[in-house]
Design an enzyme around this catalytic site. Structure first.
Site, PDB file in Angstrom:
ATOM      1  N   GLY A 110      -4.001 -10.314   5.582  1.00 40.69           N
ATOM      2  CA  GLY A 110      -4.421  -9.456   6.683  1.00 40.69           C
ATOM      3  C   GLY A 110      -4.831 -10.289   7.890  1.00 40.69           C
ATOM      4  O   GLY A 110      -5.709  -9.898   8.665  1.00 40.69           O
ATOM      5  N   ASP A 146       0.520 -11.869   6.393  1.00 44.76           N
ATOM      6  CA  ASP A 146       0.500 -10.510   6.945  1.00 44.76           C
ATOM      7  C   ASP A 146       1.933  -9.991   6.965  1.00 44.76           C
ATOM      8  O   ASP A 146       2.880 -10.736   6.710  1.00 44.76           O
ATOM      9  CB  ASP A 146      -0.114 -10.481   8.345  1.00 44.76           C
ATOM     10  CG  ASP A 146      -0.879  -9.186   8.612  1.00 44.76           C
ATOM     11  OD1 ASP A 146      -0.301  -8.099   8.351  1.00 44.76           O
ATOM     12  OD2 ASP A 146      -2.039  -9.236   9.056  1.00 44.76           O
ATOM     13  N   ASP A 201       5.371  -8.253   2.728  1.00 48.52           N
ATOM     14  CA  ASP A 201       4.931  -6.868   2.575  1.00 48.52           C
ATOM     15  C   ASP A 201       4.232  -6.736   1.226  1.00 48.52           C
ATOM     16  O   ASP A 201       4.879  -6.699   0.175  1.00 48.52           O
ATOM     17  CB  ASP A 201       6.139  -5.934   2.653  1.00 48.52           C
ATOM     18  CG  ASP A 201       5.755  -4.466   2.560  1.00 48.52           C
ATOM     19  OD1 ASP A 201       4.568  -4.168   2.333  1.00 48.52           O
ATOM     20  OD2 ASP A 201       6.657  -3.614   2.689  1.00 48.52           O
ATOM     21  N   LEU A 202       2.912  -6.651   1.244  1.00 46.08           N
ATOM     22  CA  LEU A 202       2.140  -6.621   0.001  1.00 46.08           C
ATOM     23  C   LEU A 202       2.214  -5.280  -0.714  1.00 46.08           C
ATOM     24  O   LEU A 202       1.653  -5.136  -1.799  1.00 46.08           O
ATOM     25  CB  LEU A 202       0.673  -6.967   0.288  1.00 46.08           C
ATOM     26  CG  LEU A 202       0.422  -8.350   0.887  1.00 46.08           C
ATOM     27  CD1 LEU A 202      -1.072  -8.598   1.037  1.00 46.08           C
ATOM     28  CD2 LEU A 202       1.074  -9.448   0.060  1.00 46.08           C
ATOM     29  N   SER A 256     -15.345  -2.174   0.354  1.00 50.09           N
ATOM     30  CA  SER A 256     -15.729  -1.212   1.386  1.00 50.09           C
ATOM     31  C   SER A 256     -16.968  -0.467   0.917  1.00 50.09           C
ATOM     32  O   SER A 256     -17.183  -0.296  -0.285  1.00 50.09           O
ATOM     33  CB  SER A 256     -14.589  -0.207   1.626  1.00 50.09           C
ATOM     34  OG  SER A 256     -15.039   0.910   2.374  1.00 50.09           O
ATOM     35  N   TYR A 268      -7.741   5.540  -1.198  1.00 54.54           N
ATOM     36  CA  TYR A 268      -8.489   4.440  -0.588  1.00 54.54           C
ATOM     37  C   TYR A 268      -9.785   4.177  -1.347  1.00 54.54           C
ATOM     38  O   TYR A 268     -10.079   3.039  -1.721  1.00 54.54           O
ATOM     39  CB  TYR A 268      -8.795   4.756   0.879  1.00 54.54           C
ATOM     40  CG  TYR A 268      -9.587   3.674   1.578  1.00 54.54           C
ATOM     41  CD1 TYR A 268      -8.938   2.552   2.084  1.00 54.54           C
ATOM     42  CD2 TYR A 268     -10.972   3.765   1.721  1.00 54.54           C
ATOM     43  CE1 TYR A 268      -9.649   1.551   2.715  1.00 54.54           C
ATOM     44  CE2 TYR A 268     -11.691   2.763   2.346  1.00 54.54           C
ATOM     45  CZ  TYR A 268     -11.026   1.659   2.837  1.00 54.54           C
ATOM     46  OH  TYR A 268     -11.731   0.650   3.455  1.00 54.54           O
ATOM     47  N   LYS A 298     -10.678   0.714  -3.616  1.00 57.94           N
ATOM     48  CA  LYS A 298     -11.795  -0.176  -3.323  1.00 57.94           C
ATOM     49  C   LYS A 298     -12.779  -0.251  -4.493  1.00 57.94           C
ATOM     50  O   LYS A 298     -13.355  -1.318  -4.755  1.00 57.94           O
ATOM     51  CB  LYS A 298     -12.500   0.277  -2.042  1.00 57.94           C
ATOM     52  CG  LYS A 298     -11.660   0.110  -0.784  1.00 57.94           C
ATOM     53  CD  LYS A 298     -11.239  -1.338  -0.569  1.00 57.94           C
ATOM     54  CE  LYS A 298     -10.500  -1.539   0.741  1.00 57.94           C
ATOM     55  NZ  LYS A 298     -10.120  -2.954   0.971  1.00 57.94           N
TER      56      LYS A 298
END
Length: 283
Positions: free
Chosen positions: A8, A32, A41-42, A116, A157, A161
């Site tokens: 990232g 990235d 591309d992860l 997060s 999401y 996390k």
């Protein structure tokens, strides 16, 4: 000076980390989907293999540390939930497993994974989705999120996390990580004023939702502030930091669960606790 891999790396908090590390004289291998030393591309197995191999080649088989900052947030799109699961979870654990020998070769390596504060402030995240991700079964995780319809990316999401934070906690204390001299920790940001957040704030409905979220100190965090925390977690001062999830979120986590943590080991788990104590030997 050390050699660090940062995913990232092209934008947001990842870019801020790169700037701090380079400014301190370190060598950084950025990963990235574009505009990076390693373009990959992860969200695909091939992309993750490319990223893992290319970084090891550039590092010469030795990494002093790694920062896993690549991640996707909720957004409209039929395939968004899958992309989130692939990047936010598999894009962390598969790369770190591939890099672990190179990190061990550095003897005192440090790893920081971006988690997060949604891990503790987002309600109703299905446990079965988290368990499925920990088992690396993305289709099963997505199946458990179908009931949420258009909100599935948001819950993907949260699940991603939570899963990656639990993976960090589980792995950090093992012989393969702590025993090899690698310090594995996570940082859990709150609302940080990145280009993505600025874009969301430009939409009135999104801005209203974001501004209503409790941040006791008010306002938003700065990417440079997060980068300073990450650099500290990569430093010698963090030698005794292992398996921690550090919340840097303006107090939101504390606001939601002031009495939830820390908490003593429940009596019902005492037998397992004592068994682990008896079996422990310092690595």
């Amino acid at each position: 000076m050390g050699t660090y891999a940062v995913t990232g790396a092209a934008s947001g908090m990842g870019a801020a980390v790169v700037d701090r590390l380079v400014g301190d004289g370190h060598t950084v291998i950025g990963v990235d989907i574009k505009e990076a030393d390693v373009v990959a591309d992860l969200s695909t197995p091939e992309g993750r293999r490319t990223a893992a191999t290319a970084v090891l080649d550039r590092a010469g088989g030795v990494l002093d540390g790694a920062v896993l900052a690549a991640g996707l947030g909720p957004a409209p799109g039929r395939d968004r939930a899958r992309l989130i699961a692939e990047v936010n979870y598999l894009g962390v654990v598969e790369l770190l497993e591939a890099w672990r020998p190179a990190l061990a070769a550095a003897e005192r390596a440090k790893v920081v994974v971006f988690s997060s504060n949604s891990t503790t402030t987002m309600p109703m995240v299905p446990r079965r989705a988290v368990r499925a991700l920990l088992d690396r079964d993305v289709p099963k995780a997505l199946g458990s999120l179908r009931m949420f319809g258009k909100m599935a990316p948001s819950f993907a999401y949260g699940a991603s996390k939570i899963a990656v934070s639990q993976w960090v906690r589980r792995q950090a204390v093992t012989r393969e990580w702590a025993g090899a001299g690698i310090r594995l920790n996570a940082i859990a940001p709150g609302a940080i004023l990145t280009p993505l957040l600025e874009q969301q704030l430009a939409t009135p409905a999104e801005a209203k939702r974001i501004n209503a979220f409790p941040v006791p100190i008010g306002g938003f965090g700065d990417p440079g502030q997060l980068a300073a925390w990450v650099v500290f977690m990569l430093s010698d001062a963090a030698d005794f930091l292992c398996g921690s999830v550090v919340f840097v979120d303006g107090g939101s986590d504390a606001w939601f669960r002031a009495d939830d943590w820390p908490r003593a080991v429940p009596a019902v788990r005492l037998r397992r606790y004592l068994a682990r104590m008896r079996s422990f030997r310092a690595y």
